[in-house]
Design a protein around this motif. Structure first.
Motif, short mmCIF file in Angstrom:
data_model
loop_
_atom_site.label_atom_id
_atom_site.label_comp_id
_atom_site.label_asym_id
_atom_site.label_seq_id
_atom_site.Cartn_x
_atom_site.Cartn_y
_atom_site.Cartn_z
N ARG A 52 -35.00 -33.70 -10.26
CA ARG A 52 -35.87 -33.12 -9.23
C ARG A 52 -36.81 -32.04 -9.73
N GLY A 53 -36.94 -31.88 -11.00
CA GLY A 53 -37.90 -30.92 -11.54
C GLY A 53 -37.37 -29.50 -11.57
N ASN A 54 -38.30 -28.57 -11.67
CA ASN A 54 -37.91 -27.15 -11.79
C ASN A 54 -37.42 -26.59 -10.47
N TYR A 55 -36.52 -25.66 -10.60
CA TYR A 55 -36.03 -24.99 -9.40
C TYR A 55 -35.50 -23.62 -9.77
N ARG A 57 -32.36 -21.36 -9.43
CA ARG A 57 -30.93 -21.40 -9.05
C ARG A 57 -30.60 -20.09 -8.34
N GLU A 128 -27.97 -23.80 -3.13
CA GLU A 128 -28.02 -23.01 -4.36
C GLU A 128 -29.25 -23.31 -5.22
N ALA A 129 -30.12 -24.18 -4.73
CA ALA A 129 -31.32 -24.49 -5.52
C ALA A 129 -32.55 -24.42 -4.64
N PHE A 130 -33.59 -23.81 -5.17
CA PHE A 130 -34.88 -23.75 -4.46
C PHE A 130 -35.91 -24.44 -5.34
N PHE A 131 -36.29 -25.65 -4.95
CA PHE A 131 -37.19 -26.46 -5.79
C PHE A 131 -38.64 -26.02 -5.60
N ALA A 132 -39.34 -25.90 -6.71
CA ALA A 132 -40.73 -25.46 -6.67
C ALA A 132 -41.42 -25.95 -7.93
N PRO A 133 -42.76 -26.01 -7.94
CA PRO A 133 -43.46 -26.35 -9.18
C PRO A 133 -43.09 -25.35 -10.27
N LYS A 136 -44.45 -21.82 -10.22
CA LYS A 136 -43.98 -21.08 -9.04
C LYS A 136 -42.50 -20.68 -9.19
N LEU A 162 -31.79 -24.24 3.45
CA LEU A 162 -32.55 -23.15 2.85
C LEU A 162 -34.02 -23.29 3.27
N LYS A 163 -34.52 -22.25 3.95
CA LYS A 163 -35.89 -22.32 4.45
C LYS A 163 -36.89 -21.73 3.45
#
Lengths: 172, 442
Positions: A52-55, A57, A128-133, A136, A162-163
């Motif tokens: 899923r790419g970068n995130y 943690r 526990e993960a926030f996916f972003a480019p 970012k 997670l919002k």
């Protein structure tokens, strides 16, 4: 097997895939639509997921459960479902009030899984993960090095989504 | 069992040359090919290579889409991203369905594979958009489950293998997260169905065999979970593995007695890997340290392990007897059972705690390894089975190399061991020569 039956079966399999994807969207989005917003303290770090790419943690204070909070006779199992009750502290952020293996009747609580079953227990809630480019995610890690606030949407059954993750604003 | 079964395409190609040179007739070539469940002339048919390349091409398109998703296009609205990918998935599967309806099964299969990749990409996109946790075993399971019906309905080994490999990936993720992967048997049953009803597939067969073994071991880890509630690997798991491979070896012998050419081929594969496992395990236990760990183990699940090993070994012997191959199975079973009993006996007996049993086991295993090597060489030459011959040579050379690096009982002990092994090898050579001379005289 008759060809026509195989074709019907394949059509049903395609429908099943659509149903699974829609079901997953529904399940994931449900807390966003029906949940109550709460804020908890978090510290992000930036790894990369194989799929899923970068995130970023996210490590949560509510992810570490002291032994005295979970009043059970036996040792909890790894992967066991645990309900962690939360209460609002003075700073507008939520912290742990208690924990139980049974679903609480009232209050704000999160449904999690025990991933480390010796004290202090470690609990994961699937947030526990926030996916972003990539850029970012790295910036997020930099900006929130001293701590951030995760905006969570919690349903009545304890399911959580997670919002957003925002910098922590110190109230003086 | 001859490995030629695994190279029968080469055999078919050779036969075409023999026919050209008038060494055999076309009818004879057809008869030989029938024996190996092949069509004469199939070697000239390159459809397998074409299908494989197309499938790999589709697989790479799917991987490219997944990597593209990884870039996280958060400036595009999530509804558009999600809707777009779902539409691509449905369009691909719809196209594949249409091709299947038109009777173009091979093209449809490749597109179904691509559709299943897009389906997985859709799941990954949902997990990314909604920030679904760091680990995603459930998502992988849904991917595997959603892809499985295509393999089963079309009885296609490649599509089923795709789902089974995803399921194995989920299996390990689930175990490492502390959950028991209870649904793996669904994939095992589906694979067995495709193996029986569909075309032959060595990869699917070996993946299924590995999945069965892994699931049984995971089930035991669940049963033997203990107070820590962690899925640990115990010493007992090793003995169950040995019993499982005995069973697999017996099953391979039984498969070889079947009429079906497919069953015979699977028998050869299973037998080959069981034999390799046995030799690798013996090589590991030709060192002192594994024995020390085994003897020092807690042995908390001795009774349940004993029952399982007894049942599996009993079943293996029964199958071997039914297949009329007990002679091949009995020495291996007796040696394995005696080893396990001795290790447990030395490990649990207080009286024998001061005996240097590890060294005894080590010496026995080195001697048995060399004897096995000699047996394989002799059997390879007598029966004309080249892989037995080379496996035997490799075994003896590996033992020599290992013992040269890791001396037993320092230099004098090592020299004595090498002298004993040399006597064993020369004695075997002498015995063989005598036997050959006798045969010539007769």
């Amino acid at each position: 097997m008759k060809r026509s039956r195989t074709i019907i079966g394949l059509g049903l399999a395609v429908a099943l895939q659509l149903f699974v994807v829609l079901g997953m969207v529904g399940k994931a989005a449900l807390p966003m639509w029906t949940g109550t917003e709460i804020r908890v303290k978090t510290v992000p770090r930036d790894p990369r997921s194989m799929f899923r790419g970068n995130y970023a943690r996210l490590n949560y204070e509510i992810g570490s459960l002291p032994k005295e909070m979970l009043k059970i006779e036996r040792r909890p199992r790894r992967g066991e479902v645990v309900y962690v009750s939360l209460k609002e502290n003075g700073d507008g952020l939520f912290g742990i009030a208690g924990a139980s293996l049974d679903k609480p009747d009232e209050g704000v609580f999160l449904r999690g899984h025990i991933v480390k079953n010796y004290p202090p227990y470690q609990v994961e809630y699937g947030i526990e993960a926030f996916f972003a480019p990539k850029t970012k995610a790295l910036k997020l890690e930099q900006d929130l090095r001293s701590g951030g606030v995760a905006l969570l949407m919690v349903t009545d059954s304890g399911r959580v989504a997670l919002k957003d993750v925002v910098p922590k604003v110190d109230k003086k | 069992m001859r490995l030629i079964r695994l190279f029968k395409r080469d055999l078919a190609k050779e036969m075409a040359c023999w026919v050209d040179k008038d060494l055999i007739s076309t009818d004879q070539a057809h008869s030989i090919c029938r024996e190996y469940d092949m069509e004469y002339g199939s070697a000239e048919n390159h459809s397998l290579g074409y299908r494989l390349l197309v499938s790999l091409g589709y697989l790479f398109i799917g991987v490219a889409v997944i990597i593209l998703i990884g870039a996280n296009w958060d400036e595009i609205p999530r509804e558009l991203r999600m809707g777009g990918l779902t539409a691509i998935t449905l369009a691909t599967q719809g196209w594949a369905l249409r091709l299947y309806y038109e009777g173009k099964e091979s093209s449809a299969t490749g597109l179904f594979l691509l559709g299943n990749m897009f389906y997985g990409a859709s799941i990954i996109l949902v997990a990314q958009i909604y920030h679904l946790g760091e680990h995603m075993p459930n998502e992988v399971l849904w991917w595997a489950l959603g892809s499985l019906p295509f393999g089963v309905l079309l009885r296609n080994s490649w599509l089923t293998l795709f789902s089974c490999l995803l399921a194995l990936f989920w299996f390990f993720m689930e175990l490492s997260s502390g959950f028991f992967p209870a649904l793996l048997p669904v994939f095992i049953i589906a694979s067995v169905y495709v193996l029986v009803k569909g075309k032959q597939s060595a990869l699917l067969f070996m993946t299924t065999a590995a999945s069965i073994g892994l699931w049984i071991e995971a089930l035991l880890a669940r049963l033997w979970v203990g107070e820590r509630h962690a899925f640990d690997i115990h010493a007992e798991h090793l003995f169950v593995s040995v019993a499982l491979f005995l069973f697999a070896y017996a099953f391979s012998l039984w498969l070889h007695t079947r009429e079906s050419s497919k069953a015979k081929d699977y028998g050869v594969m299973l037998s080959l890997w069981s034999l390799r496992f046995g030799l690798v395990l013996m090589l590991v236990f030709s060192f002192k340290e594994p024995w020390e760990e085994l003897i020092m183990a807690d042995w908390n699940h001795l009774i349940s392990m004993g029952v399982i090993v007894f049942v599996l070994t009993g079943a293996a012997l029964w199958i071997g007897w039914k297949a009329g191959k007990l002679q091949a199975l009995l020495p291996v079973s007796i040696f394995a059972c005696l080893s396990m009993l001795a290790a447990v006996f030395f490990g649990t007996s207080v009286l024998l705690s001061n005996v240097n049993s590890e060294a005894i086991f080590q010496i026995i295993y080195n001697v048995v390894l060399v004897c096995s090597g000699i047996y394989l060489i002799v059997r390879g030459i007598n029966d004309g089975i080249s892989h037995y011959f080379f496996l035997g040579v490799a075994t003896i050379l590996l033992v020599a190399l290992m013992r040269y690096i890791d001396l037993i009982g320092e230099y004098i002990g090592g020299a004595v061991l090498f002298m004993s092994l040399a006597a064993l090898l020369l004695g075997a050579a002498k015995y063989w020569r005598v036997q050959q001379v006798k045969e010539i005289k007769i």
